[in-house]
Design an enzyme around this catalytic site. Structure first.
Site, short mmCIF file in Angstrom:
data_model
loop_
_atom_site.label_atom_id
_atom_site.label_comp_id
_atom_site.label_asym_id
_atom_site.label_seq_id
_atom_site.Cartn_x
_atom_site.Cartn_y
_atom_site.Cartn_z
N THR A 128 0.79 -1.14 0.09
CA THR A 128 0.00 0.09 -0.21
C THR A 128 0.74 1.24 0.05
O THR A 128 1.77 1.30 0.79
CB THR A 128 -0.88 0.03 1.18
OG1 THR A 128 -1.34 1.41 1.34
CG2 THR A 128 -0.19 -0.12 2.64
N ASP A 132 0.81 2.43 6.04
CA ASP A 132 0.17 2.61 7.44
C ASP A 132 0.02 1.10 8.16
O ASP A 132 -0.72 1.02 8.90
CB ASP A 132 -1.08 3.14 7.12
CG ASP A 132 -1.80 2.51 6.16
OD1 ASP A 132 -1.54 1.55 5.39
OD2 ASP A 132 -3.34 2.70 6.13
#
Ligand code: F6P
Length: 330
Positions: A128, A132
């Site tokens: 991603t 995160d």
């Protein structure tokens, strides 16, 4: 059947470097005696049985391309027990007993449930641009996205300097401000507004009211996930409150997700793919491969989805110590 079979899929938002991970899983898998099957369009394709065997040469020439060669999707149906059962049935049909899921938080929530409900061995690889995910310093795609943001903001700085303007630049990052904060440091932007911090609007007000008119330009990076509204709303508000400045808005959007992956993304993704195959050789059932201190590590999937990773307040303070704008000491 004696040969063990691995299925590999990409899920959620695509990220540059995913192809390097698919390639590494395929090649390391085959070279370690597995048969490897590609699954198109994430969990959606899995439930539909869109599965095909991957040979080593099928993943040639993909390492330099952004996006994902297997394509990806976000699937609401896979969030249901019935959807996951369907996915399991499809894997059984192909005699696939192991699954490598390349994706983010939402993809790993599904992977964790699937591993609890079945006897599949499931290994996650973090992919991603948001960076995160708990348990890893680094997610595939983040380095490329950050460099894309840096190039874009450098260009915005040229035009901002020429017109003496204040720019609000919106970047991606729903839950965490890694792109905004590190983009801010790397571009010498004046302020970053990130989801981890409070009173972001007051910080901007404080900055604009003390800025004066001598400065050639100002860049304020806004992470899309902040509580105080999106960059469009914020820049409109600031235009009303600070009519003395020429304020402009730029939303970088999905250009941040595309493009050829950086060397770092390609290399880390390759080692993560190898580590995923090693975990399957070791019969591991529910782990994510992380990257800590430039080495692969393994983290339980259920821990990854429970914990949160974000920018610390200390990190923000350090970044602010090299800005022309120093907010009042707290
Ligand atoms: O999770 C990656 C990400 O790029 C986020 O930064 C962004 O909020 C989201 O995906 C956008 O998703 P979509 O492409 O589905 O609109």
């Amino acid at each position: 059947m004696n040969t063990r079979r691995i299925g590999v899929l990409t899920s959620g938002g695509d990220a540059p470097g995913m192809n390097a991970a698919i390639r590494a899983v395929t090649r390391a898998g085959i070279n370690n005696g597995f048969e490897v099957f590609g699954i198109r369009r994430g969990y959606k394709g899995l439930m539909e049985g869109d599965i095909f065997q991957l040979r080593s040469e099928d993943v040639s020439g993909i390492i330099q391309s952004g996006g994902t060669f297997l394509q990806t999707a976000r699937s609401a149906e896979f969030r249901t027990v019935e959807g996951r059962q369907l996915a399991y049935e499809q894997l059984k049909r192909y005699e696939v007993d192991s699954l490598v899921v390349i994706g983010g938080d939402g993809s790993f929530t599904g992977a964790n449930l699937l591993s609890k409900e079945t006897n599949l061995n499931i290994i996650g690889i973090p992919g991603t641009i948001d960076n995160d995910l708990y348990g890893t310093d680094y997610t595939i795609g983040y380095d490329t996205a950050l460099n894309t943001v840096v190039q874009a903001v450098d260009k915005i700085r040229d035009t901002a300097n020429s017109h003496n303007r204040v720019f609000f630049v919106e970047v991606m990052g729903r839950e965490a401000g890694f792109i905004a904060m590190n983009g801010c440091i790397a571009c010498g932007a004046e302020v970053a507004m990130i989801p981890e911090e409070k009173n972001q609007l007051d910080k901007v007000r404080n900055y604009l009211s003390t800025r004066g008119d001598k400065k050639k330009s100002t860049i304020i990076l806004v992470a899309e996930g902040i509580d105080e509204g999106n960059a469009t709303e914020i820049s409109q508000k600031m235009e009303v409150e600070f009519p003395q400045f020429e304020i402009r808005l730029s939303i970088l959007g999905h250009m941040q997700r595309g493009g050829s992956p950086t060397a770092k993304d390609r290399i880390v993704a390759s080692f993560m793919g190898i580590a995923a195959v090693e975990a399957l050789l070791d019969n591991q059932r529910s782990l994510m491969v992380g990257w800590v201190n430039e080495q692969p590590v393994y983290v339980p999937l259920n821990k990854v989805i429970k914990m949160h990773k974000g920018i610390s307040h200390e990190y923000v303070k350090q970044a602010e110590s090299i800005s022309t704008f120093m907010p009042p000491v707290e």
